[in-house]
Design a protein around this motif. Structure first.
Motif, mmCIF file in Angstrom:
data_model
loop_
_atom_site.group_PDB
_atom_site.id
_atom_site.type_symbol
_atom_site.label_atom_id
_atom_site.label_comp_id
_atom_site.label_asym_id
_atom_site.label_seq_id
_atom_site.Cartn_x
_atom_site.Cartn_y
_atom_site.Cartn_z
ATOM 1 N N ASP A 195 0.713 -1.171 -0.022
ATOM 2 C CA ASP A 195 -0.069 0.037 -0.040
ATOM 3 C C ASP A 195 0.785 1.146 0.014
ATOM 4 N N THR A 196 0.118 2.525 -0.281
ATOM 5 C CA THR A 196 0.843 3.652 -0.360
ATOM 6 C C THR A 196 1.773 3.921 1.026
ATOM 7 N N ALA A 197 1.154 3.872 2.162
ATOM 8 C CA ALA A 197 1.695 4.287 3.463
ATOM 9 C C ALA A 197 3.010 3.352 3.602
ATOM 10 N N THR A 198 2.984 2.188 3.173
ATOM 11 C CA THR A 198 4.300 1.155 3.257
ATOM 12 C C THR A 198 5.335 1.854 2.642
ATOM 13 N N ILE A 199 5.095 2.399 1.301
ATOM 14 C CA ILE A 199 6.152 2.789 0.375
ATOM 15 C C ILE A 199 6.611 4.115 1.034
ATOM 16 N N GLU A 200 5.693 5.118 1.498
ATOM 17 C CA GLU A 200 6.144 6.376 1.976
ATOM 18 C C GLU A 200 6.942 6.103 3.239
ATOM 19 N N LYS A 201 6.565 5.050 3.887
ATOM 20 C CA LYS A 201 7.513 4.887 5.227
ATOM 21 C C LYS A 201 8.943 4.476 4.694
ATOM 22 N N SER A 202 9.008 3.847 3.462
ATOM 23 C CA SER A 202 10.216 3.367 3.110
ATOM 24 C C SER A 202 11.083 4.463 2.741
ATOM 25 N N PHE A 203 10.563 5.510 2.037
ATOM 26 C CA PHE A 203 11.298 6.713 1.723
ATOM 27 C C PHE A 203 11.742 7.465 3.002
ATOM 28 N N CYS A 204 10.820 7.575 4.066
ATOM 29 C CA CYS A 204 11.289 8.143 5.220
ATOM 30 C C CYS A 204 12.380 7.521 5.880
ATOM 31 N N ASP A 205 12.435 6.198 5.907
ATOM 32 C CA ASP A 205 13.514 5.389 6.205
ATOM 33 C C ASP A 205 14.782 5.779 5.605
ATOM 34 N N PHE A 206 14.620 5.866 4.115
ATOM 35 C CA PHE A 206 15.947 6.362 3.507
ATOM 36 C C PHE A 206 16.484 7.543 3.852
ATOM 37 N N ALA A 207 15.380 8.481 3.955
ATOM 38 C CA ALA A 207 15.781 9.990 4.358
ATOM 39 C C ALA A 207 16.533 9.728 5.689
ATOM 40 N N GLY A 208 16.141 8.990 6.535
ATOM 41 C CA GLY A 208 16.919 9.026 7.844
ATOM 42 C C GLY A 208 18.313 8.766 7.757
ATOM 43 N N LEU A 209 18.679 7.978 6.658
ATOM 44 C CA LEU A 209 20.160 7.554 6.505
ATOM 45 C C LEU A 209 21.131 8.731 6.402
ATOM 46 N N VAL A 210 20.511 9.867 5.786
ATOM 47 C CA VAL A 210 21.221 11.183 5.414
ATOM 48 C C VAL A 210 21.703 12.010 6.743
ATOM 49 N N PRO A 211 22.840 12.276 7.071
ATOM 50 C CA PRO A 211 23.310 12.689 8.110
ATOM 51 C C PRO A 211 22.802 14.343 8.533
ATOM 52 N N SER A 212 22.733 14.979 7.378
ATOM 53 C CA SER A 212 22.144 16.307 7.610
ATOM 54 C C SER A 212 21.033 16.885 6.825
ATOM 55 N N ALA A 213 20.111 17.880 7.377
ATOM 56 C CA ALA A 213 18.972 18.329 6.682
ATOM 57 C C ALA A 213 19.796 19.370 5.462
ATOM 58 N N GLN A 214 20.974 19.973 5.772
ATOM 59 C CA GLN A 214 21.283 20.670 4.626
ATOM 60 C C GLN A 214 21.893 19.839 3.532
ATOM 61 N N GLN A 215 21.775 18.402 3.737
ATOM 62 C CA GLN A 215 22.481 17.387 2.647
ATOM 63 C C GLN A 215 21.100 16.877 1.954
ATOM 64 N N LEU A 216 19.884 17.002 2.358
ATOM 65 C CA LEU A 216 18.933 16.216 1.907
ATOM 66 C C LEU A 216 18.036 17.123 1.152
ATOM 67 N N PHE A 217 17.839 17.062 -0.080
ATOM 68 C CA PHE A 217 17.049 17.916 -1.045
ATOM 69 C C PHE A 217 15.709 17.264 -1.372
ATOM 70 N N VAL A 218 14.625 17.783 -0.824
ATOM 71 C CA VAL A 218 13.335 16.747 -1.383
ATOM 72 C C VAL A 218 12.414 18.208 -2.054
ATOM 73 N N ARG A 219 11.582 17.534 -2.915
ATOM 74 C CA ARG A 219 10.805 18.298 -3.619
ATOM 75 C C ARG A 219 9.704 18.823 -2.752
ATOM 76 N N LYS A 220 9.254 19.854 -2.839
ATOM 77 C CA LYS A 220 8.512 20.578 -1.940
ATOM 78 C C LYS A 220 7.043 20.107 -1.994
#
Length: 457
Positions: free
Chosen positions: A197-222
């Motif tokens: 389902d959609t919620a599960t894939i969205e959580k997976s992307f959140c998990d991936f984002a959590g691997l990036v060490p700094s918010a200044q180095q993570l660029f996400v479409r508004k």
């Protein structure tokens, strides 16, 4: 786990895949012995053979496999490969056997990793980031999900300080990576056969984002909620980084780029489509944050030639032919929407090959809505890829066509599609899909070139 550097032999099971072949080229460029198996001879496998990589196309245990030392050989496979005698042999004989994603993850641990994630846009964005890195002469290796026109390859070697790659959400592969910098272009539902389902894939992307060490180095479409602080980018709306004033002059696209405290006017590039300007915005933001100056970035953007089968556009007199890899409703909306935006008065013929029975079933209504924006439609049979049709009773292109609210539509096989196209009246022809619809490309180009007696532009 043993370091990759200790192995001298690398055997790829499914070497002809776009991601697998990039890895194979990486180890080959590193001076390792690279061998592999694939079931089909393609342009890509032929290129690998011409580069000195040994490939077999039969599932047999030949002398080269028998002669491999298991202590000195790493076997790499793709999840698309299911039951195979070669793979079974390596497991039974005690070889180290790893998924492609695991090996790629090991490479990212020893480099400054720049990873592009998203259900759409990651191939264009990663190829552009690699191109910008090359123009800025950064030390990097790039593993791409398409053939970059500037390099005629899906692998670029210019050193090893950075690794540039696609973070593939299929099978949660991107969670094996160690990203230092990342872009997330989209988190739309896809691969529901894996995620459910959609919620599960969205959580997976959140998990991936959590691997990036700094918010200044993570660029996400508004507009994407990724569950943490990020830098945002957008087109035609304000964000931390955004582009606007987009216009087409001749065969060029021009746009202005904005940071939080600076505006750089008149970026020029050749790749049509508002969605592609969005991908460029992410790439420029990332490279600028790495310290690359805008003068270098403007020059590099103007020199980017794109990726094979990503909005590949040719003009023949008053006719236009566009070929694109889009295989999800959101991608279809982007490419068809761009055509309609820039050519609102021209008749658009779309030839679409659905990819996977499961994706066709899961997004049937969305596909129907996307395709109804065409003026005329030829719908090819579904390309099964890894799936068996008997597991998806009733899911056919005829079934999908019945959902599409337009009169000028028909279902065809790939084999008779070219003759159908030649008898159609159109201003713009768009062939689109991720299967083997690309086999139509050369014939269409030759036909339109001969028909108009004008060389492709």
């Amino acid at each position: 786990m043993t370091s990759l550097n200790t192995y001298q032999n690398f055997y790829f099971v499914g070497i002809g895949g776009i991601g697998m072949s990039a890895l194979a080229r990486y180890f080959h460029a590193s001076g390792k012995k690279v061998l592999g198996y694939d079931k089909t001879v393609t342009k890509l496998t032929s290129a690998l053979v011409s580069e000195g990589i040994d490939i077999v196309f039969e599932d047999i245990i030949d002398d080269k496999i028998v002669g491999l030392d298991k202590e000195n050989t790493l076997v790499i496979f793709t999840p698309a490969i299911k039951k195979l005698g070669i793979l079974k042999h390596f497991h039974e004989e005690g070889f180290t056997v790893l998924k492609r994603a695991k090996v790629l993850g090991m490479i990212t641990q020893s480099t400054n990793c720049i990873a592009m994630a998203g259900t759409h846009g990651k191939t264009t964005t990663s190829s552009l980031v690699a191109h910008l890195c090359k123009e800025a002469d950064l030390s990097f290796s790039a593993f791409l999900g398409g053939i970059a026109e500037n390099f005629h390859s899906n692998f670029i070697f210019n050193g090893s300080d950075f690794s540039v790659l696609e973070a593939d959400e299929y099978d949660r592969s991107f969670l094996n990576l160690s990203p230092d910098w990342a872009v997330i272009t989209s988190t739309d539902a896809d691969h529901l056969d894996i995620y459910g389902d959609t919620a599960t894939i969205e959580k997976s992307f959140c998990d991936f984002a959590g691997l990036v060490p700094s918010a200044q180095q993570l660029f996400v479409r508004k507009g994407i909620n990724i569950g943490r602080e990020t830098k945002t980018y957008a087109v035609n709306e304000e964000a931390d980084f955004y582009s606007d004033n987009i216009r087409e002059i001749g065969d060029k696209i021009y746009f202005d780029f904005h940071t939080e405290n600076e505006t750089v006017k008149d970026f020029e590039w050749e790749i049509p489509g508002i969605h592609n300007v969005e991908n460029a915005t992410a790439a420029i933001a990332l490279l600028h944050s790495l310290g690359v100056d805008f003068q270098t970035l403007k020059r590099a953007i103007a020199r980017f030639k794109g990726i094979k089968r990503r909005y590949a556009k040719h003009t023949y007199g008053d006719k236009i032919y566009i070929d694109d890899y889009a295989h999800h409703p959101t991608e279809l909306d982007a490419v068809i929407g761009s055509v309609k935006t820039f050519y609102p008065d021209k008749k658009l013929l779309v030839v679409f090959q659905p990819h996977l029975f499961s994706r066709t079933r899961d997004f049937a209504d969305a596909f129907a809505q996307s395709l109804s924006a065409a003026d005329e439609l030829v719908l090819l049979d579904i390309y099964p890829a890894r799936e068996l049709q008997e597991n998806f009773e009733g899911i056919t292109s005829t079934w999908l066509a019945e959902k599409i609210a337009m009169e000028a539509k028909e279902v065809a096989t790939l084999e008779n599609a070219f003759e159908i196209i030649k008898n159609k009246n159109f201003d713009i022809l768009l062939t689109v899909g991720a299967g083997n619809i690309d086999t139509l490309y050369d014939g269409i180009v030759e036909w339109l070139s001969a028909k108009t007696n004008i060389a492709t532009v």
